[in-house]
Design an enzyme around this catalytic site. Sequence first.
Site, PDB file in Angstrom:
ATOM      1  N   HIS A  10     -66.121  88.673  43.344  1.00 55.08           N
ATOM      2  CA  HIS A  10     -67.015  87.963  42.406  1.00 55.08           C
ATOM      3  C   HIS A  10     -66.923  88.521  40.983  1.00 55.08           C
ATOM      4  O   HIS A  10     -67.765  89.334  40.590  1.00 55.08           O
ATOM      5  CB  HIS A  10     -68.470  88.139  42.874  1.00 55.08           C
ATOM      6  CG  HIS A  10     -68.809  87.426  44.131  1.00 55.08           C
ATOM      7  ND1 HIS A  10     -69.448  86.213  44.155  1.00 55.08           N
ATOM      8  CD2 HIS A  10     -68.605  87.763  45.419  1.00 55.08           C
ATOM      9  CE1 HIS A  10     -69.620  85.822  45.404  1.00 55.08           C
ATOM     10  NE2 HIS A  10     -69.122  86.747  46.192  1.00 55.08           N
ATOM     11  N   GLU A  53     -67.798  87.191  38.288  1.00 53.27           N
ATOM     12  CA  GLU A  53     -68.926  86.743  37.449  1.00 53.27           C
ATOM     13  C   GLU A  53     -70.075  87.747  37.460  1.00 53.27           C
ATOM     14  O   GLU A  53     -70.988  87.648  36.645  1.00 53.27           O
ATOM     15  CB  GLU A  53     -69.409  85.353  37.908  1.00 53.27           C
ATOM     16  CG  GLU A  53     -70.233  85.299  39.186  1.00 53.27           C
ATOM     17  CD  GLU A  53     -69.432  85.453  40.478  1.00 53.27           C
ATOM     18  OE1 GLU A  53     -68.202  85.668  40.411  1.00 53.27           O
ATOM     19  OE2 GLU A  53     -70.058  85.371  41.560  1.00 53.27           O
ATOM     20  N   CYS A  60     -64.593  83.775  46.413  1.00 56.96           N
ATOM     21  CA  CYS A  60     -65.205  84.106  47.707  1.00 56.96           C
ATOM     22  C   CYS A  60     -65.350  82.861  48.586  1.00 56.96           C
ATOM     23  O   CYS A  60     -64.347  82.369  49.087  1.00 56.96           O
ATOM     24  CB  CYS A  60     -66.519  84.850  47.487  1.00 56.96           C
ATOM     25  SG  CYS A  60     -66.948  85.828  48.930  1.00 56.96           S
TER      26      CYS A  60
END
Length: 198
Positions: A172, A174, A78
Amino acid sequence: MKIGVLALQGDVREHIASLGDCGVSARSVKTRDDIDSIDALIIPGGESTTIAKLARAFGVFDLIKARIGSGMPTYGSCAGMILIADQILDGGPDQEILGGIDVQVRRNAFGRQVDSFETDLSFAGIGGTTFRAVFIRAPWVESVGAGVEVLASFNGHPVAIRQGHLLATSFHPELTGDNRIHRFFVDQLCKESSKVRL
Ligand code: GLN
């Protein structure tokens, strides 16, 4: 192979946890000594202008830029994607970027914070089923240079790209608990580059 997660802003703990799931003990990095001690880097999402300013304030901007330029495997998610692109569109006034991947990235391309969304994407090279991608005020890739591989697209726009030792996603990974993209980074980019050095 020592992997650092740039700890100026963003999902630092989540990236360290995702790398941990891949069997890699990663560290958070923010000083020059920290950056000197690593072999690979993740730049998390957050706000790209803020991360660039903080990198300047901590005296690591030029060092990270030089390490990326000399082949350090780096993954930008990002805001991290914006930072490692060679060119940005809709950047802030005088916004600085590190550069590295031969692409043009449009900042905030999907709209404002309220236009954040999740979707399932096909992602080349990670095996298995589609990947749940979380887009938060995300950029997209507007155009790619000849050496850039597009790994995933959404509505015709590349949202995951690789060029040699550099990987970037608009979204994202994660945040999802699915560590396949972190594993891809470790296995395909970090391990490859350590083989070259041996
Ligand atoms: N919109 C942010 C920027 O311009 C990126 C958002 C994110 O990293 N989730 O830097």
